[in-house]
Design a protein around this motif. Structure first.
Motif, short mmCIF file in Angstrom:
data_model
loop_
_atom_site.label_atom_id
_atom_site.label_comp_id
_atom_site.label_asym_id
_atom_site.label_seq_id
_atom_site.Cartn_x
_atom_site.Cartn_y
_atom_site.Cartn_z
N LEU A 189 0.83 -1.21 0.00
CA LEU A 189 0.00 0.00 0.00
C LEU A 189 0.86 1.26 0.00
CD1 LEU A 189 -2.87 1.03 -0.01
CD2 LEU A 189 -2.91 0.80 2.48
N GLN A 190 1.97 1.23 0.73
CA GLN A 190 2.87 2.38 0.73
C GLN A 190 3.41 2.64 -0.67
OE1 GLN A 190 6.10 2.14 3.53
NE2 GLN A 190 6.76 4.23 3.18
N SER A 191 3.76 1.58 -1.38
CA SER A 191 4.25 1.71 -2.75
C SER A 191 3.18 2.32 -3.66
CB SER A 191 4.68 0.34 -3.27
OG SER A 191 5.18 0.43 -4.57
N LEU A 192 1.94 1.86 -3.51
CA LEU A 192 0.84 2.36 -4.34
C LEU A 192 0.53 3.83 -4.05
CD1 LEU A 192 -1.63 -0.68 -4.30
CD2 LEU A 192 -0.07 0.01 -6.13
N ILE A 193 0.61 4.22 -2.77
CA ILE A 193 0.33 5.63 -2.42
C ILE A 193 1.42 6.54 -2.98
CG2 ILE A 193 0.10 7.27 -0.51
CD1 ILE A 193 -1.30 5.06 1.06
N LEU A 194 2.65 6.08 -3.04
CA LEU A 194 3.72 6.87 -3.66
C LEU A 194 3.42 7.09 -5.15
CD1 LEU A 194 6.91 5.39 -1.97
CD2 LEU A 194 5.92 7.65 -1.59
N VAL A 251 -9.49 2.30 -3.93
CA VAL A 251 -9.15 1.22 -4.86
C VAL A 251 -7.77 0.65 -4.53
CG1 VAL A 251 -8.61 0.70 -7.29
CG2 VAL A 251 -10.61 2.09 -6.74
N MET A 252 -6.81 1.52 -4.20
CA MET A 252 -5.46 1.06 -3.83
C MET A 252 -5.50 0.20 -2.58
SD MET A 252 -3.67 2.13 -6.24
CE MET A 252 -3.54 3.36 -7.52
N TRP A 253 -6.27 0.63 -1.57
CA TRP A 253 -6.41 -0.17 -0.35
C TRP A 253 -7.00 -1.54 -0.67
CZ3 TRP A 253 -5.86 0.88 5.11
CH2 TRP A 253 -5.24 2.11 5.40
N ALA A 254 -8.00 -1.57 -1.53
CA ALA A 254 -8.66 -2.84 -1.89
C ALA A 254 -7.70 -3.76 -2.63
CB ALA A 254 -9.89 -2.56 -2.74
N ILE A 255 -6.93 -3.22 -3.58
CA ILE A 255 -5.97 -4.03 -4.35
C ILE A 255 -4.90 -4.62 -3.43
CG2 ILE A 255 -4.13 -3.94 -6.09
CD1 ILE A 255 -5.84 -1.80 -7.54
N ALA A 256 -4.35 -3.79 -2.55
CA ALA A 256 -3.30 -4.25 -1.63
C ALA A 256 -3.85 -5.31 -0.68
CB ALA A 256 -2.73 -3.07 -0.85
N ALA A 257 -5.08 -5.10 -0.18
CA ALA A 257 -5.69 -6.08 0.74
C ALA A 257 -5.94 -7.41 0.04
CB ALA A 257 -7.00 -5.52 1.29
N THR A 300 5.92 -13.39 -7.64
CA THR A 300 6.42 -12.71 -8.85
C THR A 300 5.43 -11.66 -9.33
OG1 THR A 300 7.55 -14.76 -9.49
CG2 THR A 300 7.30 -13.07 -11.19
N PHE A 301 4.14 -12.04 -9.34
CA PHE A 301 3.09 -11.11 -9.75
C PHE A 301 3.03 -9.91 -8.81
CE2 PHE A 301 -1.39 -9.72 -9.61
CZ PHE A 301 -1.57 -9.36 -10.94
N GLY A 302 3.11 -10.18 -7.50
CA GLY A 302 3.08 -9.11 -6.50
C GLY A 302 4.26 -8.17 -6.63
N THR A 303 5.45 -8.73 -6.86
CA THR A 303 6.65 -7.90 -7.04
C THR A 303 6.50 -6.99 -8.25
OG1 THR A 303 8.02 -9.63 -6.04
CG2 THR A 303 9.15 -7.96 -7.36
N THR A 304 5.94 -7.55 -9.33
CA THR A 304 5.74 -6.77 -10.55
C THR A 304 4.73 -5.65 -10.35
OG1 THR A 304 6.22 -8.74 -11.87
CG2 THR A 304 5.15 -6.91 -13.01
N ILE A 305 3.59 -5.99 -9.72
CA ILE A 305 2.49 -5.03 -9.56
C ILE A 305 2.82 -3.95 -8.54
CG2 ILE A 305 0.09 -4.78 -8.77
CD1 ILE A 305 0.33 -5.91 -11.56
N PHE A 306 3.48 -4.35 -7.45
CA PHE A 306 3.65 -3.41 -6.33
C PHE A 306 5.03 -2.76 -6.26
CE2 PHE A 306 0.24 -6.28 -4.81
CZ PHE A 306 -0.77 -5.33 -4.73
#
Length: 269
Positions: free
Chosen positions: A60-65, A97-103, A150-156
């Motif tokens: 979530l921190q990455s997405l907020i940045l 939306v970012m909170w929902a994706i991260a959760a 791998t997917f999480g590393t790519t997305i986040f």
């Protein structure tokens, strides 16, 4: 509350502050327990809970940045349309939306661990229940966990870095169109806080991944880098945004003057 801070940018900054506090709460107690009290054990359920919260708040921190980079991109590249594009409502929706994706990602990654069996070593080469070191301990097929990781590393992490770099490339081109040097400096000053936060958060993580891809990284080096990425940014974020942001400094000065005025009136009476 200071009215000048009721803007979309500070809605995102407030979310970042909340995530910093919650992320620190998820990881720092375990750091203290491990390094100060030499506690080397954790229950399976507690390990999964710790993993879920650390994954959630770091993602979530990455997405907020990224959201803050988007805010600066619109503010500098489309200044006349900024207040139409970025409103408090739109910012709240984006952040929700970012909170929902991260959760969703954190819960999915954690639930996949319930299908794994651990019949060999139970020693985790980390100071918390880190996703990578834990799923490598499994005896049965851990390929779904590897795919999610791998997917999480790519997305986040990979995608956010790419988006942030691209947004600042566009910002640089927009700044080149500004005629005056004063205009350049004023526009860039609005980005310095964000750039510092991006560097502090992503550089240790990028260094870890690059080292892991190019050679075998020592577990202790990985632990130090990960701990720097998890502990230092939450500590520095409020300081950086307070000292490097004109609106916050103005609000602090106004509050200080008001308090001094009240104190002086009280003394006179």
């Amino acid at each position: 509350m200071e009215r000048s801070l009721h803007t979309p940018k500070y809605v995102a900054v407030c979310n970042l502050a909340i995530v910093d506090v919650c992320g620190s709460t998820a990881i720092i107690p375990k750091v203290i327990d491990t390094f100060l009290f030499d506690s080397q054990f954790i229950r399976y359920e507690a390990c999964l809970a710790n993993m879920c919260f650390v994954l959630f708040f770091s993602s979530l921190q990455s997405l907020i940045l990224v959201v803050l980079a988007y805010d600066r991109f619109v503010a500098i590249c489309f200044p006349l349309r900024y207040h139409n594009i970025i409103t408090n409502t739109s910012m709240v929706v984006i952040l929700a939306v970012m909170w929902a994706i991260a959760a969703l990602m954190a819960i999915t990654a954690t639930l996949l661990f319930t299908r794994l069996s651990f019949c060999r070593s139970l020693v985790i080469n980390s100071y918390f229940c880190d996703h990578g070191p834990v799923h490598h301990l499994a005896c049965n097929d851990n390929s779904p966990n590897f795919i999610v990781a791998t997917f999480g590393t790519t997305i986040f992490f990979v995608a956010p870095v790419a988006v942030i770099v691209l947004s600042y490339v566009c910002i640089i081109f927009a700044l080149l169109k500004i005629a005056t040097q004063e205009g350049h400096l004023k526009a860039m000053q609005t980005c310095t806080s964000h750039l510092i936060l991006v560097a502090i958060f992503y550089l240790p993580i990028c260094a870890t991944y690059i080292a892991a891809l190019s050679s075998t990284i020592h577990p202790n080096a990985r632990i130090i880098n990960t701990s720097l990425a998890c502990v230092i940014p939450p500590m520095l974020n409020p300081i950086i945004y307070s000292l490097k942001t004109e609106e916050i400094m103005s609000a602090i000065k106004k509050l200080y003057r008001k308090r001094n005025k009240l104190n002086s009136h009280g003394t006179e009476e």
